[in-house]
Each structure stands twice: as structure tokens, then as C-alpha cells.
Design a protein around this motif. Sequence first.
Motif, PDB file in Angstrom:
ATOM      1  N   GLU A 222       0.838  -1.204   0.000  1.00  0.00           N
ATOM      2  CA  GLU A 222       0.000   0.000   0.000  1.00  0.00           C
ATOM      3  C   GLU A 222       0.870   1.249   0.000  1.00  0.00           C
ATOM      4  O   GLU A 222       1.960   1.252   0.571  1.00  0.00           O
ATOM      5  N   HIS A 223       0.370   2.314  -0.588  1.00  0.00           N
ATOM      6  CA  HIS A 223       1.082   3.588  -0.561  1.00  0.00           C
ATOM      7  C   HIS A 223       0.809   4.284   0.762  1.00  0.00           C
ATOM      8  O   HIS A 223      -0.318   4.274   1.259  1.00  0.00           O
ATOM      9  N   LEU A 224       1.840   4.884   1.329  1.00  0.00           N
ATOM     10  CA  LEU A 224       1.697   5.516   2.632  1.00  0.00           C
ATOM     11  C   LEU A 224       0.630   6.601   2.657  1.00  0.00           C
ATOM     12  O   LEU A 224      -0.036   6.798   3.675  1.00  0.00           O
ATOM     13  N   ASP A 225       0.403   7.314   1.565  1.00  0.00           N
ATOM     14  CA  ASP A 225      -0.622   8.360   1.536  1.00  0.00           C
ATOM     15  C   ASP A 225      -2.015   7.774   1.772  1.00  0.00           C
ATOM     16  O   ASP A 225      -2.819   8.338   2.518  1.00  0.00           O
ATOM     17  N   LYS A 226      -2.302   6.640   1.134  1.00  0.00           N
ATOM     18  CA  LYS A 226      -3.601   5.992   1.315  1.00  0.00           C
ATOM     19  C   LYS A 226      -3.777   5.519   2.757  1.00  0.00           C
ATOM     20  O   LYS A 226      -4.848   5.669   3.345  1.00  0.00           O
ATOM     21  N   VAL A 227      -2.717   4.971   3.315  1.00  0.00           N
ATOM     22  CA  VAL A 227      -2.776   4.456   4.683  1.00  0.00           C
ATOM     23  C   VAL A 227      -2.955   5.610   5.670  1.00  0.00           C
ATOM     24  O   VAL A 227      -3.783   5.539   6.589  1.00  0.00           O
ATOM     25  N   GLY A 228      -2.212   6.683   5.485  1.00  0.00           N
ATOM     26  CA  GLY A 228      -2.344   7.840   6.368  1.00  0.00           C
ATOM     27  C   GLY A 228      -3.731   8.443   6.310  1.00  0.00           C
ATOM     28  O   GLY A 228      -4.314   8.811   7.338  1.00  0.00           O
ATOM     29  N   PHE A 229      -4.287   8.552   5.103  1.00  0.00           N
ATOM     30  CA  PHE A 229      -5.639   9.084   4.942  1.00  0.00           C
ATOM     31  C   PHE A 229      -6.650   8.175   5.641  1.00  0.00           C
ATOM     32  O   PHE A 229      -7.570   8.651   6.314  1.00  0.00           O
ATOM     33  N   LYS A 230      -6.470   6.872   5.519  1.00  0.00           N
ATOM     34  CA  LYS A 230      -7.385   5.924   6.156  1.00  0.00           C
ATOM     35  C   LYS A 230      -7.323   6.058   7.678  1.00  0.00           C
ATOM     36  O   LYS A 230      -8.358   6.108   8.349  1.00  0.00           O
ATOM     37  N   ILE A 231      -6.123   6.136   8.233  1.00  0.00           N
ATOM     38  CA  ILE A 231      -5.989   6.272   9.688  1.00  0.00           C
ATOM     39  C   ILE A 231      -6.592   7.592  10.157  1.00  0.00           C
ATOM     40  O   ILE A 231      -7.311   7.634  11.164  1.00  0.00           O
ATOM     41  N   ALA A 232      -6.347   8.674   9.431  1.00  0.00           N
ATOM     42  CA  ALA A 232      -6.924   9.980   9.797  1.00  0.00           C
ATOM     43  C   ALA A 232      -8.447   9.926   9.755  1.00  0.00           C
ATOM     44  O   ALA A 232      -9.127  10.478  10.634  1.00  0.00           O
ATOM     45  N   THR A 233      -8.995   9.264   8.764  1.00  0.00           N
ATOM     46  CA  THR A 233     -10.442   9.157   8.641  1.00  0.00           C
ATOM     47  C   THR A 233     -11.016   8.308   9.766  1.00  0.00           C
ATOM     48  O   THR A 233     -12.069   8.627  10.325  1.00  0.00           O
ATOM     49  N   ILE A 234     -10.325   7.246  10.131  1.00  0.00           N
ATOM     50  CA  ILE A 234     -10.758   6.418  11.264  1.00  0.00           C
ATOM     51  C   ILE A 234     -10.752   7.255  12.544  1.00  0.00           C
ATOM     52  O   ILE A 234     -11.705   7.210  13.330  1.00  0.00           O
ATOM     53  N   ILE A 235      -9.702   8.032  12.764  1.00  0.00           N
ATOM     54  CA  ILE A 235      -9.643   8.885  13.953  1.00  0.00           C
ATOM     55  C   ILE A 235     -10.835   9.846  13.960  1.00  0.00           C
ATOM     56  O   ILE A 235     -11.496  10.040  14.989  1.00  0.00           O
ATOM     57  N   SER A 236     -11.138  10.432  12.811  1.00  0.00           N
ATOM     58  CA  SER A 236     -12.223  11.419  12.718  1.00  0.00           C
ATOM     59  C   SER A 236     -13.615  10.812  12.880  1.00  0.00           C
ATOM     60  O   SER A 236     -14.468  11.392  13.543  1.00  0.00           O
TER      61      SER A 236
END
Length: 134
Positions: free
Chosen positions: A54-68
Amino acid sequence: MQLNLRLMAVSVTSPHLKNKDLLIYSSCIEAEHPDILEKVARDKTRLSICMSEEHLDKVGFKIATIISYANPSSITILTMDGSPHCTQLHVMAEQAKRITKSDIKITHLVIEKGQLIEATSQAVYLSRHLSKIE
């Protein structure tokens, strides 16, 4: 029975994430260190990811969205030490926390030679700032 969910496949609105303690871990740990995974995963929702896939940008966006959206209680990151791909997972969790302006507790764990070691958020920060280490 404990679920093993895939980070990139789970809905950010899943009840398995809402107000839960999350464990986001490198999928290779399931085969390489199942005993450590079981110890760390106790009472946590498990989310696996392979940062080589996976690309780190997709993973970071997913984690940020989960937090939100899911407002998890805490996040634990568990990876193999020494892997540049795995290091990205720690960095992206901290980035997601920063982006969301969250005060969520993030614990960083690595496995080195079969031993579980906790790293600080400062160590993760330094891993992306080589000039500060030098």
C-alpha cells in the motif's frame, strides 16, 4: 473470537472501530511472531496492513479518517523493526494524529530479534528528520 480485519478494507464507520482500542499491525507478524501478536492484541480490534503493498498516503488518509469518524480510544502500531516499509506505518499514524488535531494516545511497538520494544513518538519524529539525528 477475535476478528482480524484488514485496515484498507474495513469501513471507517464499523462498530468494530467506534470508541475501541485499535491495533494496526504489519500482516507478516501473523506468521513470524504470532505469540507477540496475541499478547499485544489482547482487548484490541486488530487491523492488518502490509506497507509493501500500500502507498503511505492511502494508509495515512485511512488512519486519519478512522480517527475522525470512529473516535477510537487508542491506537497501537506494531511492526517489524528495521523495515523501511514498516517505519512508514508509524510515521503515518503520527501524521494522521497531527492532521486531525487529535489527542489520541498512539503507542509504537516494534519487534527486533523476537523482542518487543516500545518506541516513543519522538523516535518516530526523528526517523523522518535525518538532519536532527545527525
